[in-house]
Design a protein around this motif. Sequence first.
Motif, PDB file in Angstrom:
ATOM      1  N   ARG A  55       4.486  11.735   2.182  1.00 16.03           N
ATOM      2  CA  ARG A  55       5.330  10.493   3.275  1.00 16.03           C
ATOM      3  C   ARG A  55       5.835   9.234   3.032  1.00 16.03           C
ATOM      4  O   ARG A  55       6.992   8.319   3.507  1.00 16.03           O
ATOM      5  N   ASP A  60       8.628   7.058   4.815  1.00 16.61           N
ATOM      6  CA  ASP A  60       7.768   7.111   6.269  1.00 16.61           C
ATOM      7  C   ASP A  60       6.321   6.397   6.386  1.00 16.61           C
ATOM      8  O   ASP A  60       4.929   6.649   5.970  1.00 16.61           O
ATOM      9  N   ARG A  61       6.293   4.232   6.325  1.00 18.29           N
ATOM     10  CA  ARG A  61       5.092   4.237   6.331  1.00 18.29           C
ATOM     11  C   ARG A  61       4.461   3.902   6.846  1.00 18.29           C
ATOM     12  O   ARG A  61       3.103   4.144   6.361  1.00 18.29           O
ATOM     13  N   GLU A  62       4.535   3.819   8.257  1.00 21.44           N
ATOM     14  CA  GLU A  62       3.710   4.146   9.263  1.00 21.44           C
ATOM     15  C   GLU A  62       2.783   5.153   9.578  1.00 21.44           C
ATOM     16  O   GLU A  62       2.090   4.870   9.739  1.00 21.44           O
ATOM     17  N   GLY A  63       3.999   6.486   9.233  1.00 20.20           N
ATOM     18  CA  GLY A  63       2.954   7.909   9.330  1.00 20.20           C
ATOM     19  C   GLY A  63       1.907   7.595   7.796  1.00 20.20           C
ATOM     20  O   GLY A  63       1.223   7.893   8.025  1.00 20.20           O
ATOM     21  N   ALA A  65       0.422   5.226   6.529  1.00 23.90           N
ATOM     22  CA  ALA A  65      -0.434   3.950   6.803  1.00 23.90           C
ATOM     23  C   ALA A  65      -1.244   4.693   8.108  1.00 23.90           C
ATOM     24  O   ALA A  65      -2.696   4.662   7.774  1.00 23.90           O
ATOM     25  N   THR A  66      -0.892   5.301   8.822  1.00 24.91           N
ATOM     26  CA  THR A  66      -1.761   5.815  10.255  1.00 24.91           C
ATOM     27  C   THR A  66      -2.481   7.035   9.788  1.00 24.91           C
ATOM     28  O   THR A  66      -4.338   6.713   9.744  1.00 24.91           O
ATOM     29  N   ARG A  69      -5.252   5.483   7.403  1.00 25.52           N
ATOM     30  CA  ARG A  69      -5.888   4.718   8.301  1.00 25.52           C
ATOM     31  C   ARG A  69      -6.999   5.895   9.062  1.00 25.52           C
ATOM     32  O   ARG A  69      -8.391   5.586   9.011  1.00 25.52           O
TER      33      ARG A  69
END
Length: 84
Positions: A55, A60-63, A65-66, A69
């Motif tokens: 990712r 896709d940094r948000e993906g 990070a999700t 996490r």
Amino acid sequence: QEFHRAVVATAGSELLNEQMERLLARMRLVFLQAERHDPGFHGGFVPVNRSIVTRLQAGDREGAATLLRASLLETSASLSSLIG
């Protein structure tokens, strides 16, 4: 641990790198206990870490990070159940 070290290093912050080294030292102690209970404990992290890297490479940094996490929360729960 190299995976997490590399992720933090991308921030380019010496302070974050120093804090990560402290955290990784503590993690090693916990993981030694976890491996006594489950010798294959680390094996499950490889596919998730690969997905995170994929990712990131795709932008896709948000993906990423999700996923990271969720993986950290799952690891915390697994460790709690293994070593209480």
